[in-house]
Design an enzyme around this catalytic site. Structure first.
Site, PDB file in Angstrom:
ATOM      1  CD  GLU A 162      -3.028  -0.670  -0.099  1.00  0.00           C
ATOM      2  OE1 GLU A 162      -3.028   0.456  -0.621  1.00  0.00           O
ATOM      3  OE2 GLU A 162      -3.722  -1.611  -0.532  1.00  0.00           O
ATOM      4  CE1 TYR A 220      -6.774   3.370  -0.158  1.00  0.00           C
ATOM      5  CE2 TYR A 220      -4.404   3.207   0.262  1.00  0.00           C
ATOM      6  CZ  TYR A 220      -5.545   2.759  -0.382  1.00  0.00           C
ATOM      7  OH  TYR A 220      -5.472   1.685  -1.224  1.00  0.00           O
ATOM      8  CG  ASP A 263      -7.524   5.352  -3.198  1.00  0.00           C
ATOM      9  OD1 ASP A 263      -8.743   5.231  -3.454  1.00  0.00           O
ATOM     10  OD2 ASP A 263      -6.649   4.668  -3.766  1.00  0.00           O
TER      11      ASP A 263
END
Ligand code: SF4
Length: 340
Positions: free
Chosen positions: A34, A117, A135
């Site tokens: 991520e 996020y 996001d």
């Protein structure tokens, strides 16, 4: 909104791309992927991700690695602060949680470099918490589903969409739902002209119904990037070339670079600059140009390729082989090396 959940989950089960970080739900793997995926395309991240995990297979290895190794592993990915924050968070996890990735959203959110996020993605994918990972992709999907002209850059819009999504997160399928939304944003509900013909939630999409999907989302006007002229030097001596370390703070902090000065020098001024560094330039071989675009700034660079009689000037003189393996050189400078 409730109606999109089953349709999206069924579509994701059939259409999810096979990606290296989807092979398991180990928090370290999801976390690293991520962070890498922020500001970077999936195709570019795959190779970096596998190389990173081979070198640093767990939180302990990340916490203990040297900054030089970390920067080398991140070289070319850009946004190097992400890598430094990863390591800082790994050190904190070792100290505070005995090396075990924490499972509570608030604990995850409090780690360095982890915003709402990323905390949402890890909490939902690894710990099945109903925490949306919102996001730009998800904001775009939401504004289209709701046919909303609220600006998606406004914090209150992010808050509203996060709350609306949290209310429909399916218990026991939270991780799949987060990933299904990410997948929809990446492959179907794309910026500009989305692929509505292939969309599993088209029947519930108000923007599609009103033909407004290409007008959404509404974004705040972006500031123009600052443009900077830079004169860069590829100084060569035998099989060596000169590099230097950038200051720890600021853009590309702590990484290596080709020597450079602000401003657009002409050839005579460039040779003068080399002499001012205490070097004896033998020949100006050629000049090369390259524009490198950062988020807020553009470097318009002219590179002077100059042979020098001797090494010196306070620079580190390295071979190309050592540059490949030991020094992290940002991609802004790479074109000058590949053209030589
Ligand atoms: Fe996006 Fe089109 Fe699907 Fe609506 S129908 S969510 S605009 S891809």
């Amino acid at each position: 909104m409730q109606k999109i959940v089953e349709a999206l989950l069924a579509w994701y089960a059939k259409n999810a791309r096979e990606l290296p970080w989807r092979r398991d739900r180990e928090p370290y793997h999801v976390w690293v992927s991520e962070i890498m995926l922020q500001q970077t395309r999936v195709a570019a991240v795959c190779a970096y991700y596998q190389r990173f995990l081979s070198a640093l297979p767990d939180i302990s290895a990340l916490a203990l690695c040297s900054d030089a190794e970390l920067m080398k592993l991140w070289e070319g990915l850009g946004y190097y602060r992400r890598a430094r924050s990863l390591k800082a968070a790994a050190v904190e996890i070792m100290a505070r949680y005995n090396g075990v990735f924490p499972g509570e959203y608030e604990q995850i959110r409090a780690l360095p470099g982890i915003g709402p996020y990323t905390a949402g993605a890890i909490s939902s994918i690894c710990f099945e918490e109903p925490r949306p990972a919102v996001d730009g992709n998800v904001l775009r999907i939401m504004s289209r589903l709701l046919c909303s002209e609220e600006c998606v850059d406004a914090p209150r819009t992010v808050k509203r969409y996060t709350e609306e999504l949290a209310a429909i997160y399916p218990i026991g399928r939270c991780g799949d739902f987060s990933q299904a939304l990410m997948e929809l944003g990446a492959c179907v509900c794309t910026p500009g002209k989305p692929h509505c013909e292939a969309c599993p939630v088209r029947a519930h999409c108000l923007a599609f119904r009103e033909g407004k999907q290409e007008m959404l989302p509404v974004r705040a006007a972006k500031k123009a990037r600052r443009q900077e002229e830079r004169s860069v030097f590829l100084l060569l001596c035998g099989d060596r070339l000169a590099i230097r370390k950038r200051p720890e703070r600021g853009l590309l902090g702590g990484l290596w670079e080709l020597p450079a000065v602000q401003g657009a020098l002409d050839e005579n001024a460039a040779l003068e600059q080399v002499r001012a560094w205490g070097l004896d330039p033998l020949q100006l071989e050629k000049t090369l140009r390259h524009v490198h675009v950062f988020t807020h700034i553009e470097w318009h660079m002219r590179c002077f390729v100059i042979y020098c009689r001797e090494t010196g000037g306070g620079f580190t003189w390295t071979t190309r082989e050592a540059l490949q393996t030991r020094y992290a050189l940002p991609s802004a400078f790479r074109p000058f090396l590949t053209q030589n």
